[in-house]
Scaffold this active site. Structure first.
Site, PDB file in Angstrom:
ATOM      1  N   CYS A   2      32.954  34.855  -0.005  1.00 20.15           N
ATOM      2  CA  CYS A   2      31.585  35.269  -0.265  1.00 20.15           C
ATOM      3  C   CYS A   2      31.304  35.175  -1.766  1.00 20.15           C
ATOM      4  O   CYS A   2      32.186  35.417  -2.588  1.00 20.15           O
ATOM      5  CB  CYS A   2      31.261  36.679   0.191  1.00 20.15           C
ATOM      6  N   ARG A  27      32.911  29.603  -1.898  1.00 23.07           N
ATOM      7  CA  ARG A  27      33.379  30.951  -1.547  1.00 23.07           C
ATOM      8  C   ARG A  27      32.973  31.352  -0.132  1.00 23.07           C
ATOM      9  O   ARG A  27      33.292  32.445   0.325  1.00 23.07           O
ATOM     10  CB  ARG A  27      32.794  31.975  -2.514  1.00 23.07           C
ATOM     11  N   TRP A  77      30.980  34.397   3.871  1.00 24.23           N
ATOM     12  CA  TRP A  77      32.062  34.002   4.771  1.00 24.23           C
ATOM     13  C   TRP A  77      32.232  35.195   5.697  1.00 24.23           C
ATOM     14  O   TRP A  77      32.617  36.285   5.264  1.00 24.23           O
ATOM     15  CB  TRP A  77      33.338  33.737   3.982  1.00 24.23           C
ATOM     16  N   ASN A 103      30.441  41.860  -1.541  1.00 22.13           N
ATOM     17  CA  ASN A 103      31.689  41.156  -1.226  1.00 22.13           C
ATOM     18  C   ASN A 103      32.754  42.206  -0.980  1.00 22.13           C
ATOM     19  O   ASN A 103      32.797  43.224  -1.687  1.00 22.13           O
ATOM     20  CB  ASN A 103      32.160  40.305  -2.417  1.00 22.13           C
ATOM     21  N   GLY A 104      33.631  41.960  -0.021  1.00 22.21           N
ATOM     22  CA  GLY A 104      34.697  42.916   0.279  1.00 22.21           C
ATOM     23  C   GLY A 104      34.540  43.441   1.693  1.00 22.21           C
ATOM     24  O   GLY A 104      33.796  42.878   2.504  1.00 22.21           O
ATOM     25  N   GLU A 484      53.286  21.268   1.933  1.00 16.73           N
ATOM     26  CA  GLU A 484      51.990  21.197   1.265  1.00 16.73           C
ATOM     27  C   GLU A 484      51.183  19.987   1.767  1.00 16.73           C
ATOM     28  O   GLU A 484      49.972  20.091   1.979  1.00 16.73           O
ATOM     29  CB  GLU A 484      52.212  21.138  -0.257  1.00 16.73           C
ATOM     30  N   LYS A 488      47.528  20.274   3.493  1.00 20.34           N
ATOM     31  CA  LYS A 488      46.346  19.551   2.982  1.00 20.34           C
ATOM     32  C   LYS A 488      45.688  18.772   4.107  1.00 20.34           C
ATOM     33  O   LYS A 488      44.476  18.811   4.290  1.00 20.34           O
ATOM     34  CB  LYS A 488      46.780  18.571   1.919  1.00 20.34           C
ATOM     35  N   GLU A 491      44.018  21.149   6.890  1.00 17.38           N
ATOM     36  CA  GLU A 491      42.861  21.978   6.539  1.00 17.38           C
ATOM     37  C   GLU A 491      41.594  21.165   6.311  1.00 17.38           C
ATOM     38  O   GLU A 491      40.508  21.663   6.551  1.00 17.38           O
ATOM     39  CB  GLU A 491      43.157  22.887   5.347  1.00 17.38           C
ATOM     40  N   HIS A 507      66.055  19.979  15.848  1.00 20.17           N
ATOM     41  CA  HIS A 507      66.235  21.309  16.452  1.00 20.17           C
ATOM     42  C   HIS A 507      65.038  21.694  17.312  1.00 20.17           C
ATOM     43  O   HIS A 507      64.799  22.880  17.546  1.00 20.17           O
ATOM     44  CB  HIS A 507      66.501  22.344  15.356  1.00 20.17           C
ATOM     45  N   LYS A 606      37.179  29.563  -0.278  1.00 20.87           N
ATOM     46  CA  LYS A 606      38.151  29.668  -1.372  1.00 20.87           C
ATOM     47  C   LYS A 606      38.268  31.134  -1.769  1.00 20.87           C
ATOM     48  O   LYS A 606      37.315  31.885  -1.657  1.00 20.87           O
ATOM     49  CB  LYS A 606      37.675  28.844  -2.563  1.00 20.87           C
TER      50      LYS A 606
HETATM   51  C1  F6R Z   1      45.067  25.435   0.464  1.00 13.88           C
HETATM   52  C2  F6R Z   1      44.618  26.520  -0.386  1.00 13.88           C
HETATM   53  C3  F6R Z   1      45.045  27.890  -0.049  1.00 13.88           C
HETATM   54  C4  F6R Z   1      45.301  28.708  -1.334  1.00 13.88           C
HETATM   55  C5  F6R Z   1      45.591  30.169  -0.950  1.00 13.88           C
HETATM   56  C6  F6R Z   1      45.958  31.008  -2.153  1.00 13.88           C
HETATM   57  O1  F6R Z   1      44.615  24.202   0.009  1.00 13.88           O
HETATM   58  O2  F6R Z   1      43.887  26.330  -1.329  1.00 13.88           O
HETATM   59  O3  F6R Z   1      46.141  27.885   0.790  1.00 13.88           O
HETATM   60  O4  F6R Z   1      46.385  28.147  -2.011  1.00 13.88           O
HETATM   61  O5  F6R Z   1      44.476  30.703  -0.324  1.00 13.88           O
HETATM   62  O6  F6R Z   1      44.904  31.044  -3.073  1.00 13.88           O
HETATM   63  P1  F6R Z   1      45.152  31.511  -4.563  1.00 13.88           P
HETATM   64  O7  F6R Z   1      46.032  30.509  -5.190  1.00 13.88           O
HETATM   65  O8  F6R Z   1      43.789  31.556  -5.178  1.00 13.88           O
HETATM   66  O9  F6R Z   1      45.804  32.858  -4.490  1.00 13.88           O
END
Ligand code: F6R
Length: 611
Positions: A2, A27, A77, A103-104, A484, A488, A491, A507, A606
């Site tokens: 958010c 966000r 969000w 937010n929260g 990773e 990527k 997502e 396994h 994010k």
């Molecule tokens: C994936 C991604 C997330 C962040 C995770 C932690 O591409 O961006 O998995 O890495 O939400 O976020 P931060 O680093 O901001 O604590």
């Protein structure tokens, strides 16, 4: 999660708020809304979906875009209540004279709501946030700051809020507990926001609110207090990001821009931190003397998602280079499993945003248990950076794409520098240190060489983008790179992708392989390659197409794999970096081919600021 933006000044308010929301859209993008105090009333607009839809609705309201004064806005969000117009912020009191964005999470909102409903209060939404508007309304006696301050101790949970009232035009009240609020200081105008990115076009002078702070903001003045109504002083910080850093420029997506920024962002992480003379690293923010460093007996790294994957690469570094036993914790589990923290344990929380709720909780648990805590963050002044007390910044600039790219690579580089510093404190010789220092300096160039292959990687992505399942396999410090790479891909392209240690396939997971299930094998020419070659054969024997990442000119892998992404030769410590960048490009072009919303994948946002 958010985003909040607020403006008070003389300019037309809606365009400023809408521009701010667009910059905050990473966000959350379930719904958006805004409220403007003008001519003794609050005008508002809300819409489900992207900010653009809300903007279109605002443009259709005659005169709305010309309203001047003060206003607040929000991009959501969804946590409590489905994404819908009624659940979009701002929320109002019953007579529409008070508007709130939040937010929260208010954990006790059901109790508060029942109490308010018993007194005749009618709710419009299913959100936890709406209680705040009704409670402020109940407490309001002509002073919005006092009414807001009066209700805050009844709210359990977390909040960053901005409040306006039609009875006090030209005033925004903000408060913070656990969810960031930043005040942007302008000339004859002031702004508030949940992070600095929407403030950049207006000002570089900001004040970060601390938990428990509340502020009354007019165009001319910021009156900052504690909830106990005692004036408090907070430092005015200067943001060194330029406005262009948070814009897409000529790139189709922020993700692509951020992938291509990596030679520079990695160089920023390294700059001034390599000591060639001593074959060591300089990390002043750690604020630990050589004696204190020598006393560290165990390292615990905590993070979420990509940041945790960076930590897993770091685990190899700390054990191999520094000889210090290291464990990596999912930050979400850290406080619940009561980790063993001995007096000389170093805890390293890693977070791009510095606002991830679980990582913040891990920092608090570590501090409380007496650990030495030193954070790795990108966002300056963020909660984790402040609460850890010591740490290093990535200087990667704003990362807007929801999928982390440049922050991940800078985190890995920072861990490598960290391990070098600790290694030189122990068993790593000066000459080994000098070799590694030289390798570290080469990383931006190695990444540049991978970026030059974007057209070839795009072709490979297009060839395999129709598949619905992928495995990524690696060994050693390329195992976390496989995790990773899979994250990527899944997502942003919605392909089901799993990362495995290459030895784990046998396994269980190998039973899934067939000709529709590609395997991305990280077969760089580093120790363990011969084993990966065996694993590639096993996959091929099950008809799985193999996309290999290999060291440039490696004929053995070239002959064996269905497609090869070449990376430049480098040491095993550095190999995760060019490899990760290659996998970022593979994920990006796959998602584009599948027509996905690369920068804003469904259901994500994010900065995960709730548990
Ligand atoms: C994936 C991604 C997330 C962040 C995770 C932690 O591409 O961006 O998995 O890495 O939400 O976020 P931060 O680093 O901001 O604590």
């Amino acid at each position: 999660m958010c985003g909040i933006i607020g403006y008070v000044g003389k300019k037309c308010t809606a365009p400023i708020l809408i521009d701010g929301l667009k910059r905050l859209e990473y966000r959350g993008y379930d719904s958006a809304g805004l409220a403007i105090v003008s001519d003794g009333r609050i005008a508002s607009e809300k819409a489900v979906g992207k900010v653009k839809r809300m903007e279109d609705a605002a443009l259709a309201q005659p005169g709305f875009m010309k309203l001047c004064g003060c206003g607040i806005a929000h991009t959501r969000w969804a946590t409590h209540g489905a994404p819908s117009e009624v659940n979009a912020h701002p929320h109002f009191n019953m007579d529409h004279t008070i508007a709130v964005v939040h937010n929260g999470i208010i954990e006790n909102y059901q109790d508060l709501r029942r109490r308010l409903e018993a007194k005749g209060c009618k709710f419009a939404s299913q959100t936890d946030s709406e209680v705040i508007a009704h409670m402020i309304s109940e407490a309001y006696q002509g002073d919005l700051l006092a009414a807001t301050a009066a209700i805050l101790d009844q709210l359990n949970g977390t909040y960053g809020i901005a409040v306006v009232s039609s009875a006090q035009p030209g005033l925004i009240v903000v408060a913070r507990k656990g969810s960031p609020i930043v005040i942007g200081l302008g000339e004859g105008e002031n702004l508030v926001a949940s992070d600095v990115s929407p403030l950049l076009p207006h000002t570089r002078q900001v004040i970060y609110l601390e938990d428990g702070d509340i502020a009354a903001i007019t165009a001319e003045k910021v009156d900052l207090r504690s909830v106990k109504n005692v004036p408090v002083e907070r430092e005015v910080a200067k943001i060194d990001w330029d406005a262009g850093a948070a814009e897409k420029g000529n790139f189709a997506h922020f993700m692509l821009k951020e992938i291509f920024e990596q030679p520079e962002s990695i160089a920023n992480a390294i700059r001034g931190r390599v000591d060639h003379e001593l074959g060591s690293a300089i990390l002043n923010g750690m604020n630990l003397s050589p004696r204190e460093l020598a006393q560290i007996t165990h390292i615990v790294i905590a993070g979420c998602g990509s940041s945790m994957h960076a930590g897993l690469v770091g685990e190899y570094y700390f054990e191999d280079i520094a000889g210090i036993s290291t464990s990596v914790e999912q930050a979400a589990e850290f406080r619940y499993r009561n980790p063993i923290i001995e007096p000389n344990t170093l805890v390293i929380p890693i977070s791009q945003s510095g606002e991830t709720a679980d990582t913040i909780a891990a920092v608090r648990e570590a501090v409380q248990k007496g650990a030495i805590v030193t954070a790795i963050c990108n966002v300056v002044g963020s909660t984790i950076a402040r609460e850890a007390g010591r740490g290093v910044y990535l200087h990667a600039g704003p990362e807007i794409s929801v999928a982390s790219t440049k922050a991940f690579s800078s985190q890995v580089v920072m861990l490598l520098l960290f391990a070098l510093r600790l290694g030189r404190n122990r068993r790593f010789s000066r000459s080994d240190g000098m070799l590694l220092a030289n390798e570290i300096e080469r990383i931006p160039e190695l990444v540049r060489e991978v970026l030059a292959q974007a057209p070839q990687i795009e072709k490979i992505a297009k060839r395999y983008a129709h598949n619905e399942n992928f495995f990524f396999i690696g060994r050693g410090c390329l195992y976390p790179a496989a995790l990773e790479g899979a994250l990527k891909l899944k997502e942003i392209s919605y392909i089901h992708a799993e990362g495995y240690h290459a030895a784990e396939l046998k396994h269980g997971p190998i039973s899934l392989l067939d000709e529709h299930h590609p395997v991305v094998a990280l077969a760089n020419d580093i120790p363990g390659k011969d084993k990966i070659i065996g694993n590639i054969q096993e996959c091929r024997a099950r008809r799985a197409p193999v996309i290999a990442v290999a060291t440039r000119g490696d004929k053995q892998v070239l002959e064996m794999a269905d497609a090869v992404i070449e990376v430049p030769p480098c040491s095993r410590f550095v190999a995760p970096l060019p490899t990760a960048v290659a996998l970022q490009l593979l994920a990006y072009y796959t998602a584009v081919e599948r027509g996905c919303e690369v920068d804003q994948p469904r259901n994500l946002a994010k900065s995960v600021t709730v548990e």
